[in-house]
Design a protein around this motif. Sequence first.
Motif, PDB file in Angstrom:
ATOM      1  N   GLY A 141     112.835 -12.761   5.644  1.00 19.43           N
ATOM      2  CA  GLY A 141     112.600 -13.553   4.435  1.00 19.43           C
ATOM      3  C   GLY A 141     112.624 -15.047   4.722  1.00 19.43           C
ATOM      4  N   SER A 142     113.540 -15.474   5.576  1.00 24.73           N
ATOM      5  CA  SER A 142     113.607 -16.892   5.946  1.00 24.73           C
ATOM      6  C   SER A 142     112.358 -17.318   6.705  1.00 24.73           C
ATOM      7  CB  SER A 142     114.857 -17.147   6.797  1.00 24.73           C
ATOM      8  OG  SER A 142     116.031 -16.888   6.063  1.00 24.73           O
ATOM      9  N   ALA A 143     111.865 -16.431   7.580  1.00 28.32           N
ATOM     10  CA  ALA A 143     110.647 -16.759   8.332  1.00 28.32           C
ATOM     11  C   ALA A 143     109.454 -16.929   7.393  1.00 28.32           C
ATOM     12  CB  ALA A 143     110.372 -15.670   9.364  1.00 28.32           C
ATOM     13  N   TRP A 144     109.337 -16.036   6.405  1.00 25.90           N
ATOM     14  CA  TRP A 144     108.241 -16.156   5.443  1.00 25.90           C
ATOM     15  C   TRP A 144     108.370 -17.443   4.629  1.00 25.90           C
ATOM     16  CZ3 TRP A 144     103.693 -14.046   5.230  1.00 25.90           C
ATOM     17  CH2 TRP A 144     103.480 -12.784   5.789  1.00 25.90           C
ATOM     18  N   ALA A 145     109.596 -17.807   4.255  1.00 20.14           N
ATOM     19  CA  ALA A 145     109.805 -19.035   3.483  1.00 20.14           C
ATOM     20  C   ALA A 145     109.418 -20.267   4.303  1.00 20.14           C
ATOM     21  CB  ALA A 145     111.266 -19.130   3.046  1.00 20.14           C
ATOM     22  N   MET A 146     109.764 -20.260   5.573  1.00 21.35           N
ATOM     23  CA  MET A 146     109.414 -21.388   6.443  1.00 21.35           C
ATOM     24  C   MET A 146     107.919 -21.424   6.735  1.00 21.35           C
ATOM     25  SD  MET A 146     112.650 -21.610   9.042  1.00 21.35           S
ATOM     26  CE  MET A 146     112.093 -23.169   9.744  1.00 21.35           C
ATOM     27  N   LEU A 147     107.285 -20.242   6.756  1.00 20.60           N
ATOM     28  CA  LEU A 147     105.831 -20.201   6.900  1.00 20.60           C
ATOM     29  C   LEU A 147     105.168 -20.885   5.706  1.00 20.60           C
ATOM     30  CD1 LEU A 147     103.154 -19.240   8.120  1.00 20.60           C
ATOM     31  CD2 LEU A 147     103.553 -17.002   7.067  1.00 20.60           C
ATOM     32  N   ALA A 148     105.691 -20.617   4.508  1.00 18.62           N
ATOM     33  CA  ALA A 148     105.107 -21.190   3.293  1.00 18.62           C
ATOM     34  C   ALA A 148     105.293 -22.702   3.225  1.00 18.62           C
ATOM     35  CB  ALA A 148     105.724 -20.529   2.061  1.00 18.62           C
ATOM     36  N   THR A 149     106.376 -23.193   3.787  1.00 20.08           N
ATOM     37  CA  THR A 149     106.670 -24.632   3.727  1.00 20.08           C
ATOM     38  C   THR A 149     106.414 -25.336   5.061  1.00 20.08           C
ATOM     39  OG1 THR A 149     109.001 -24.197   4.279  1.00 20.08           O
ATOM     40  CG2 THR A 149     108.408 -24.273   1.937  1.00 20.08           C
ATOM     41  N   GLY A 150     105.804 -24.610   5.999  1.00 21.62           N
ATOM     42  CA  GLY A 150     105.689 -25.107   7.364  1.00 21.62           C
ATOM     43  C   GLY A 150     104.930 -26.404   7.515  1.00 21.62           C
ATOM     44  N   PHE A 187     108.712 -28.190  22.339  1.00 15.17           N
ATOM     45  CA  PHE A 187     108.696 -27.162  21.301  1.00 15.17           C
ATOM     46  C   PHE A 187     108.211 -27.728  19.972  1.00 15.17           C
ATOM     47  CE2 PHE A 187     110.846 -25.046  17.749  1.00 15.17           C
ATOM     48  CZ  PHE A 187     110.403 -23.748  17.923  1.00 15.17           C
ATOM     49  N   LEU A 188     108.637 -28.945  19.637  1.00 15.20           N
ATOM     50  CA  LEU A 188     108.315 -29.516  18.342  1.00 15.20           C
ATOM     51  C   LEU A 188     106.887 -30.030  18.231  1.00 15.20           C
ATOM     52  CD1 LEU A 188     111.645 -31.352  17.454  1.00 15.20           C
ATOM     53  CD2 LEU A 188     110.790 -29.171  16.581  1.00 15.20           C
ATOM     54  N   THR A 189     106.104 -29.920  19.300  1.00 21.13           N
ATOM     55  CA  THR A 189     104.680 -30.236  19.184  1.00 21.13           C
ATOM     56  C   THR A 189     103.909 -29.121  18.473  1.00 21.13           C
ATOM     57  OG1 THR A 189     104.169 -29.291  21.364  1.00 21.13           O
ATOM     58  CG2 THR A 189     104.734 -31.651  21.284  1.00 21.13           C
ATOM     59  N   THR A 190     104.539 -27.967  18.314  1.00 18.33           N
ATOM     60  CA  THR A 190     103.907 -26.841  17.611  1.00 18.33           C
ATOM     61  C   THR A 190     104.113 -26.973  16.111  1.00 18.33           C
ATOM     62  OG1 THR A 190     104.295 -25.361  19.484  1.00 18.33           O
ATOM     63  CG2 THR A 190     103.874 -24.325  17.360  1.00 18.33           C
ATOM     64  N   ASP A 191     103.056 -26.758  15.334  1.00 18.77           N
ATOM     65  CA  ASP A 191     103.181 -26.765  13.872  1.00 18.77           C
ATOM     66  C   ASP A 191     104.125 -25.653  13.436  1.00 18.77           C
ATOM     67  OD1 ASP A 191     101.357 -28.841  13.666  1.00 18.77           O
ATOM     68  OD2 ASP A 191      99.646 -27.486  13.474  1.00 18.77           O
ATOM     69  N   ILE A 192     105.057 -25.974  12.551  1.00 14.33           N
ATOM     70  CA  ILE A 192     106.047 -24.992  12.100  1.00 14.33           C
ATOM     71  C   ILE A 192     105.381 -23.805  11.423  1.00 14.33           C
ATOM     72  CG2 ILE A 192     108.036 -24.600  10.597  1.00 14.33           C
ATOM     73  CD1 ILE A 192     108.653 -26.279  13.060  1.00 14.33           C
ATOM     74  N   ASP A 193     104.317 -24.049  10.642  1.00 11.18           N
ATOM     75  CA  ASP A 193     103.666 -22.928   9.954  1.00 11.18           C
ATOM     76  C   ASP A 193     103.029 -21.972  10.954  1.00 11.18           C
ATOM     77  OD1 ASP A 193     101.956 -25.161  10.387  1.00 11.18           O
ATOM     78  OD2 ASP A 193     100.430 -24.270   9.097  1.00 11.18           O
ATOM     79  N   TRP A 194     102.451 -22.496  12.059  1.00  9.43           N
ATOM     80  CA  TRP A 194     101.875 -21.604  13.066  1.00  9.43           C
ATOM     81  C   TRP A 194     102.977 -20.851  13.808  1.00  9.43           C
ATOM     82  CZ3 TRP A 194      97.611 -19.182  13.959  1.00  9.43           C
ATOM     83  CH2 TRP A 194      97.420 -18.542  15.189  1.00  9.43           C
ATOM     84  N   ARG A 201     104.104 -18.122  11.673  1.00  9.72           N
ATOM     85  CA  ARG A 201     103.087 -17.063  11.628  1.00  9.72           C
ATOM     86  C   ARG A 201     103.248 -16.150  12.841  1.00  9.72           C
ATOM     87  NH1 ARG A 201      98.343 -16.596   8.758  1.00  9.72           N
ATOM     88  NH2 ARG A 201      96.734 -15.250   9.681  1.00  9.72           N
ATOM     89  N   LEU A 202     103.488 -16.746  14.012  1.00 12.27           N
ATOM     90  CA  LEU A 202     103.774 -15.944  15.198  1.00 12.27           C
ATOM     91  C   LEU A 202     105.024 -15.090  14.978  1.00 12.27           C
ATOM     92  CD1 LEU A 202     103.223 -18.617  18.017  1.00 12.27           C
ATOM     93  CD2 LEU A 202     101.671 -16.746  17.431  1.00 12.27           C
ATOM     94  N   ALA A 203     106.052 -15.698  14.383  1.00 11.71           N
ATOM     95  CA  ALA A 203     107.334 -15.007  14.209  1.00 11.71           C
ATOM     96  C   ALA A 203     107.218 -13.811  13.269  1.00 11.71           C
ATOM     97  CB  ALA A 203     108.397 -15.986  13.696  1.00 11.71           C
ATOM     98  N   VAL A 204     106.531 -13.976  12.137  1.00  5.31           N
ATOM     99  CA  VAL A 204     106.458 -12.856  11.184  1.00  5.31           C
ATOM    100  C   VAL A 204     105.604 -11.718  11.746  1.00  5.31           C
ATOM    101  CG1 VAL A 204     106.902 -14.306   9.178  1.00  5.31           C
ATOM    102  CG2 VAL A 204     104.534 -13.888   9.884  1.00  5.31           C
ATOM    103  N   HIS A 205     104.625 -12.037  12.590  1.00  2.00           N
ATOM    104  CA  HIS A 205     103.882 -10.968  13.257  1.00  2.00           C
ATOM    105  C   HIS A 205     104.769 -10.269  14.285  1.00  2.00           C
ATOM    106  CE1 HIS A 205     100.225 -12.433  11.362  1.00  2.00           C
ATOM    107  NE2 HIS A 205      99.556 -11.432  11.908  1.00  2.00           N
ATOM    108  N   ALA A 206     105.564 -11.037  15.023  1.00  2.00           N
ATOM    109  CA  ALA A 206     106.467 -10.443  16.010  1.00  2.00           C
ATOM    110  C   ALA A 206     107.512  -9.561  15.346  1.00  2.00           C
ATOM    111  CB  ALA A 206     107.142 -11.538  16.827  1.00  2.00           C
ATOM    112  N   ALA A 207     107.892  -9.884  14.107  1.00  3.05           N
ATOM    113  CA  ALA A 207     108.895  -9.095  13.394  1.00  3.05           C
ATOM    114  C   ALA A 207     108.424  -7.678  13.108  1.00  3.05           C
ATOM    115  CB  ALA A 207     109.263  -9.792  12.080  1.00  3.05           C
ATOM    116  N   ARG A 208     107.121  -7.434  13.202  1.00  2.00           N
ATOM    117  CA  ARG A 208     106.583  -6.092  12.947  1.00  2.00           C
ATOM    118  C   ARG A 208     106.722  -5.168  14.149  1.00  2.00           C
ATOM    119  NH1 ARG A 208     100.969  -8.579  10.441  1.00  2.00           N
ATOM    120  NH2 ARG A 208     101.902  -9.531   8.573  1.00  2.00           N
TER     121      ARG A 208
END
Length: 306
Positions: free
Chosen positions: A163-172, A214-221, A224-231
């Motif tokens: 749930g936290s990963a999805w929330a951070m994806l939305a606000t990334g 690490f922080l050169t990566t967009d948080i939303d991207w 997105r990687l994280a929520v796919h990995a969670a599957r």
Amino acid sequence: MTAQTVAAPTAVPRVRFYDVYSADGTRLRAWSNDAEGPTVLLCNGLGTNPYAWPALLSPGCGVRVISWNHRGVGGSERPADRDRISMDDFVDDAIAVLDDAGVDSCVVMGWSMGVNVSFELATLHPERVEGLLAVAGVPGDTFSTMLGPFHVPAPVARTLTVGSAWAMLATGKALSVVTKRLPWNPVTTRLLRHSGFMLPAASDAVVREAVREFLTTDIDWYMRLAVHAARHPRVSLSHIEVPTTFVSGHWDVLAGARSMGTAAERMADARVVELRGSHFLPMEYPDEIHAELLGLLARTSHTSIE
């Protein structure tokens, strides 16, 4: 294939970056330490970079490391189909790096979500894997093992963390504006090292460079990687017979040490080491992990490794 050698930051030697193309045509930014010794494939932590591994970037480390930056991270391009970021895609990326290097099989090490990739690789392509070193990661269903030091039940941990990963994806996108402007200087680095999320054992210089990259990566991207990995479900270990070493962190809130121990119990040739560290063991205990890697190589066909 194009190649580039970049000057190393303070405290780490040079890293050679080059391009590799995965099965679906996605261009990956691969890298190597170009050291002498047996080849080891590193499946790195999600969104992380070479500079988190100071002990393996030394020319005298005795191991030739090959690895890559994840899709959309650190110079690797995002796939044309933005959903091509599943564990199967990451395994295809690992195979592409091996094939490009002309490596039929080798020891594979993983950190964090990279442990999922390494075990999936051993399941789908057992002929390519001679041994496994799992650092601060479990073979699948990772989010259920998070918050381990707080003894949170697995279903609750998974609900909270996904749930936290999805929330951070939305606000990334908004978060990225902030994170890309954070000043990573000695003060902010020391605050992170003493935060409890990471522990003070890590070197200031190494942490500063690894976090800056690490922080050169967009948080939303990244999310997105994280929520796919969670599957990715838990991998069946019954058919994995290669020598394996698990290295866990006692205070790791992102990959439960207990779950790593129970995974090892289900394998025929597995060793477990628990360090008094966090999720960031490659930076906190680089020499100990290097020693475990050399020990694993000695348990495989590479008997000349000391």
